[in-house]
Design a protein around this motif. Structure first.
Motif, PDB file in Angstrom:
ATOM      1  N   GLN A  97      -3.900  -4.677   2.635  1.00 21.02           N
ATOM      2  CA  GLN A  97      -4.001  -4.051   1.385  1.00 21.02           C
ATOM      3  C   GLN A  97      -3.423  -2.533   1.553  1.00 21.02           C
ATOM      4  O   GLN A  97      -3.613  -1.792   2.466  1.00 21.02           O
ATOM      5  N   VAL A  98      -2.748  -2.221   0.280  1.00 22.06           N
ATOM      6  CA  VAL A  98      -2.229  -0.916   0.130  1.00 22.06           C
ATOM      7  C   VAL A  98      -3.153  -0.266  -0.860  1.00 22.06           C
ATOM      8  O   VAL A  98      -3.461  -0.564  -1.914  1.00 22.06           O
ATOM      9  N   ALA A 101      -4.269   1.196  -5.015  1.00 18.79           N
ATOM     10  CA  ALA A 101      -3.738  -0.160  -5.496  1.00 18.79           C
ATOM     11  C   ALA A 101      -2.775   0.223  -6.774  1.00 18.79           C
ATOM     12  O   ALA A 101      -3.241   0.793  -7.558  1.00 18.79           O
ATOM     13  N   ARG A 105       5.666  -3.803  -3.594  1.00 15.57           N
ATOM     14  CA  ARG A 105       6.045  -4.768  -2.656  1.00 15.57           C
ATOM     15  C   ARG A 105       5.841  -4.466  -1.271  1.00 15.57           C
ATOM     16  O   ARG A 105       5.843  -3.071  -1.015  1.00 15.57           O
ATOM     17  N   VAL A 106       5.686  -5.269  -0.120  1.00 13.71           N
ATOM     18  CA  VAL A 106       5.397  -5.007   1.106  1.00 13.71           C
ATOM     19  C   VAL A 106       6.346  -5.918   1.926  1.00 13.71           C
ATOM     20  O   VAL A 106       6.574  -7.148   1.653  1.00 13.71           O
ATOM     21  N   GLU A 119       4.678  -9.576  -2.855  1.00  3.92           N
ATOM     22  CA  GLU A 119       4.343  -8.728  -4.086  1.00  3.92           C
ATOM     23  C   GLU A 119       2.596  -8.275  -3.570  1.00  3.92           C
ATOM     24  O   GLU A 119       1.994  -9.074  -3.071  1.00  3.92           O
ATOM     25  N   LEU A 120       2.474  -7.282  -4.071  1.00  3.77           N
ATOM     26  CA  LEU A 120       1.045  -6.458  -4.043  1.00  3.77           C
ATOM     27  C   LEU A 120       0.434  -6.930  -5.612  1.00  3.77           C
ATOM     28  O   LEU A 120       1.001  -7.123  -6.377  1.00  3.77           O
ATOM     29  N   GLY A 124      -3.889  -4.228  -4.726  1.00  2.00           N
ATOM     30  CA  GLY A 124      -3.072  -3.990  -3.639  1.00  2.00           C
ATOM     31  C   GLY A 124      -3.028  -4.873  -2.584  1.00  2.00           C
ATOM     32  O   GLY A 124      -2.569  -4.368  -1.554  1.00  2.00           O
ATOM     33  N   PHE A 126      -1.984  -8.048  -0.012  1.00  2.00           N
ATOM     34  CA  PHE A 126      -0.887  -9.021   0.269  1.00  2.00           C
ATOM     35  C   PHE A 126      -1.137  -9.758   1.397  1.00  2.00           C
ATOM     36  O   PHE A 126      -2.050  -9.755   2.262  1.00  2.00           O
ATOM     37  N   CYS A 140       6.441  -0.238   2.569  1.00  2.00           N
ATOM     38  CA  CYS A 140       5.601  -0.559   1.220  1.00  2.00           C
ATOM     39  C   CYS A 140       6.685   0.211   0.134  1.00  2.00           C
ATOM     40  O   CYS A 140       6.905   1.452   0.337  1.00  2.00           O
ATOM     41  N   VAL A 142       5.754   1.355  -3.524  1.00  2.00           N
ATOM     42  CA  VAL A 142       4.700   1.482  -4.368  1.00  2.00           C
ATOM     43  C   VAL A 142       4.942   2.291  -5.413  1.00  2.00           C
ATOM     44  O   VAL A 142       5.029   3.734  -5.124  1.00  2.00           O
TER      45      VAL A 142
END
Length: 154
Positions: A97-98, A101, A105-106, A119-120, A124, A126, A140, A142
């Motif tokens: 999780q980023v 949120a 993309r990661v 894709e997140l 957030g 993935f 990442c 974002v």
């Protein structure tokens, strides 16, 4: 018609002129080398490096002993100003999780380059496949900002 015709209609004249131009300065001037080094240094200025500052379950002595015995997931938290990337690595893959949120993309990166990306979702989160053994990092993107984690061996 040009009166200053250098005679370039002849290949011999053209080659002689080119040789002369190339012979004038064979060495790259010092100020140009310095400018090139400076430009190379700033090539990743937009990708803020995220440090493994908060948590690595392998470094938690009590949890590490239990994890080795139970073959559980490894948990990692990377922080940078305004961002946090939390990942859990298992044999099945990587869940993460980023935060905060936002759409983005990661990418899972190895020493050989990008391995996989996702894709997140709206919170957030993935999912990625299992990482190969050895060093990996996460990149990442974002909200117009790119952050890259430290390398970590999984």
């Amino acid at each position: 018609m040009l009166t200053d015709d250098p005679g370039w209609d002849s290949d011999d004249v053209l080659l002689r002129e080119l040789r002369g131009a190339l012979a004038e300065e064979r060495d790259v001037p010092g100020h140009m080398r310095e400018a090139a080094r400076a430009a190379y240094t700033w090539r990743t200025v937009d990708a803020e490096l995220m440090a493994l500052t908060s948590y690595d379950s392998v470094l938690d002595a009590d949890l590490a002993v239990r994890a080795r015995a139970a073959q559980t997931a490894r948990q990692l938290v990377f922080d940078a100003e305004g961002f946090s990337v939390q990942v859990e690595v298992t044999e099945a893959g990587v869940a993460g999780q980023v935060l905060p949120a936002r759409p983005g993309r990661v990418q899972l990166l190895t020493a050989a380059g990008p391995l996989e990306e996702a894709e997140l979702d709206e919170v957030g989160m993935f999912l990625l496949g299992p990482p190969p053994p050895g060093p990996v990092r996460f990149r990442c993107e974002v909200g117009g900002t790119t952050v890259v984690t430290d390398w970590v061996c999984v």
